[in-house]
Enzyme design. Structure first.
Site, short mmCIF file in Angstrom:
data_model
loop_
_atom_site.label_atom_id
_atom_site.label_comp_id
_atom_site.label_asym_id
_atom_site.label_seq_id
_atom_site.Cartn_x
_atom_site.Cartn_y
_atom_site.Cartn_z
CG ASP A 1 -8.08 5.95 1.74
OD1 ASP A 1 -8.64 6.37 0.79
OD2 ASP A 1 -6.43 5.37 2.36
CD GLU B 1 7.68 -5.27 0.89
OE1 GLU B 1 8.01 -5.61 2.03
OE2 GLU B 1 7.79 -5.56 -0.24
CB VAL B 2 0.51 -5.85 4.21
CG1 VAL B 2 -0.76 -7.22 4.97
CG2 VAL B 2 0.11 -4.24 4.14
N GLY C 1 0.63 -1.35 -0.10
CA GLY C 1 0.08 -0.16 -0.25
C GLY C 1 0.69 1.57 -0.26
N1 LIG Z 1 -5.09 -9.38 7.42
C1 LIG Z 1 -5.46 -8.57 5.90
N2 LIG Z 1 -5.03 -9.94 5.48
C2 LIG Z 1 -5.02 -10.04 4.87
N3 LIG Z 1 -4.23 -9.02 3.75
C3 LIG Z 1 -4.07 -7.67 3.90
C4 LIG Z 1 -3.97 -7.97 5.18
N4 LIG Z 1 -3.81 -6.61 5.54
C5 LIG Z 1 -3.66 -5.86 4.56
N5 LIG Z 1 -3.91 -6.52 3.73
C6 LIG Z 1 -3.53 -6.47 2.20
O1 LIG Z 1 -2.79 -5.45 2.04
C7 LIG Z 1 -3.13 -3.89 1.06
C8 LIG Z 1 -2.67 -3.10 1.61
O2 LIG Z 1 -3.22 -2.82 3.26
P1 LIG Z 1 -3.36 -1.61 3.74
O3 LIG Z 1 -3.28 -1.83 5.02
O4 LIG Z 1 -4.29 -0.70 2.86
O5 LIG Z 1 -1.76 -0.86 3.93
P2 LIG Z 1 -1.98 0.64 3.03
O6 LIG Z 1 -2.64 1.30 4.06
O7 LIG Z 1 -0.11 0.55 2.93
O8 LIG Z 1 -2.98 1.38 2.17
C9 LIG Z 1 -4.50 -4.84 1.28
O9 LIG Z 1 -5.04 -3.66 0.13
C10 LIG Z 1 -4.80 -5.91 1.44
O10 LIG Z 1 -4.70 -5.86 -0.49
MG LIG Z 2 -4.61 0.59 1.58
#
Ligand SMILES: Nc1ncnc2c1ncn2[C@@H]1O[C@H](COP(=O)(O)OP(=O)(O)O)[C@@H](O)[C@H]1O
Ligand SMILES: [Mg+2]
Length: 493
Positions: free
Chosen positions: A323, A208-209, A204
């Site tokens: 958001d 990274e996640v 995002g």
């Molecule tokens: N708990 C979760 N389980 C599975 N996928 C997740 C999870 N959290 C985030 N993701 C994946 O990671 C992406 C980015 O997470 P997000 O929290 O929206 O981060 P950012 O603040 O960088 O946008 C999400 O769109 C999703 O695809």
């Molecule tokens: Mg996000």
């Protein structure tokens, strides 16, 4: 100062703090009315300085007891920020700086020494009684709190977690323990530091996640770079809002800031959902009418819970997401959705009618921005404005979802809202032209009229998209309408 001298000073300070904890504190708060805020009975004053784009930015405000429970926030990580929670009226009035070698305790202590000399006789009186109460009720007293502020303190996880506890049990213990705001800090750290990262699952705005394993269970780990410490801090803070936990809001597990000598690793650990985001899911699959209604109802329920203020000691403030989009909604195994990415959320303090605007000035995703945000006519002083802007975005998410609803084998391909009206990475100007000037909205396909659920969804969307934000539906209204839909015949069939 000699050690015994320092110790006795500490004891006296503790006594002072105990006295202070019986009533709210007044704290310096440049962004509040009269530059002052008042905490709940056992809150604290907050003072921090952070390095943002090479400039020191200070924040002075009040910290609620629930935020204190998370205690992550009373820590400092070297170089990037310095934070200080303190427990006397206006104790956060001093200006912190980052370059000083020593933490800011020294000047603070000498100021307090003076206060001690004056106030000791008064405080000795109430001291005995209060300490007694403190001990009997088993509350963490101020000394314990001050002690916990040392981030290098060894973790006594054995005391806090038995090795055979699974995440669900820990989270259940937490939600029944009364705090309703999050696991104790040491448990959070112990969990975070025993996670084994497996693979990246998302990228995002901030780092990274990852999917990680903790005692054989999958967890999601969002890793922020130390540059984005404010975003990590803010998101952890929002997730630990008292009573936020809800089946349609991503389940927060832990926040941890680990200093490895050269940089700070900032982790947010949450429940893992293997289907990923609604965006990924709708790209890959179509949904049945029933599946669409379950997803729509759970997104509306999550948003209604976020938006709702619950009054009382076990209450929660109203929160706006700011958001909302398909990439920030996750799809759970049971077909429901969970709202995620609370890094931009704002909380409303209804007693002072103030909004705790986050420290970062990141705004939402341009494509999903309500017309009043695009043309900057939004009234930032009214909390309702933020909720109404969320409802506009909710309408767009519903549109993405309804297009993928397959009725008699007919459905649309996946598209982002305004895909046919703006370029792929639209600027504010691109969006403004379409949404504000031409007053266009995503088109509602004719065939939606022949399916009751899609017809209602189409009507709901339009009522979320009004240019006049006050005319839009509330999250609770959307939730009720979708929930009536789940009772209708063509959904059950
Ligand atoms: N708990 C979760 N389980 C599975 N996928 C997740 C999870 N959290 C985030 N993701 C994946 O990671 C992406 C980015 O997470 P997000 O929290 O929206 O981060 P950012 O603040 O960088 O946008 C999400 O769109 C999703 O695809
Ligand atoms: Mg996000």
């Amino acid at each position: 100062m000699t050690d015994p001298g320092k110790q006795s000073l500490q004891v006296v300070l503790v006594l002072l703090c105990v006295c202070q904890l019986t009533s709210g504190l007044k704290c310096a708060c440049p962004l509040c009315t009269n530059h002052t805020c008042e905490t709940a009975p056992d809150g604290a004053c907050w003072n921090s300085v952070m390095l943002i784009d090479g400039k020191e930015e200070t924040v002075k405000s009040c910290l609620s007891p629930s935020e204190m429970k998370g205690q992550v926030f009373c820590y400092s990580s070297k170089n990037v920020s310095k934070r200080n929670c303190c427990f006397t009226d206006f104790c956060n009035n001093e200006t912190l700086h980052l370059h000083s070698e020593r933490p800011s305790e020294e000047p603070g202590w000498s100021g307090l020494q003076l206060t001690v000399v004056i106030l000791v006789p008064c405080c000795l009186l109430c001291l005995g009684v209060l300490l007694g109460v403190c001990l009997v009720q088993g509350h963490h007293c101020a000394y314990g709190r001050a002690h916990k502020q040392d981030p290098e303190e060894p973790l006594d996880d054995q005391m806090l977690m038995s090795p055979d506890k699974c995440l669900k049990e820990l989270i259940y213990d937490m939600s029944t323990s009364g705090s309703g705001s999050g696991l104790p800090l040491l448990v959070q750290r112990t969990i975070a530091r025993t996670i084994v990262l497996q693979e990246t699952i998302g990228k995002g705005r901030f780092g990274e996640v990852w999917r990680g394993k903790w005692r054989g269970e999958d967890v999601a780990v969002k890793i922020f770079s130390s540059r984005d410490e404010r975003s990590w801090f803010r998101e952890a803070e929002i997730y630990q809002t008292i009573m936020l936990r809800h089946e349609n809001i991503l389940g927060f597990i832990a926040a941890d800031n680990k200093d490895n000598g050269s940089w700070t690793q900032l982790w947010l650990v949450s429940e893992y959902h293997e289907h990923g985001s609604l965006y990924d899911y709708l790209n890959r699959y179509t949904v049945s009418v029933e599946g669409m209604v379950v997803l729509a109802l759970s997104i509306a329920s999550g948003l209604a819970h976020l938006h709702m203020e619950i009054i009382g000691t076990q209450g929660k403030p109203a929160i706006a997401h700011r958001d909302l989009k398909s990439k920030n909604v996750l799809v759970k195994k049971n077909g429901m959705a969970a709202i995620a990415d609370l890094g931009l959320a704002v909380k409303h303090n209804s007693s002072t009618n103030t909004i705790d605007i986050p420290f970062n000035h990141r705004v939402g995703t341009k494509r999903y921005m309500a017309p009043e945000i695009l043309d900057e006519s939004i009234n930032l002083n009214n909390f309702e404005s933020f909720k109404r802007a969320d409802i506009y975005s909710l309408g767009l998410v519903f549109w993405e979802l309804a297009r993928r609803c397959s009725v008699r084998g007919l459905h649309e391909d996946f598209q982002l809202p305004y895909y046919d009206m703006v370029p792929s990475d639209p600027s504010i100007e691109d969006m403004k032209k379409v949404v504000c000037d031409q007053k266009l909205r995503p088109s509602i396909p004719n065939q939606w009229q022949s399916c009751e659920a899609l017809r209602v969804m189409g009507k709901l969307m339009r009522e979320c998209w009004y240019a006049n934000s006050a005319a839009r539906l509330t999250a609770l209204r959307v939730k009720k309408t979708v929930s009536q839909l789940s009772e209708t015949k063509d959904v059950k069939d």
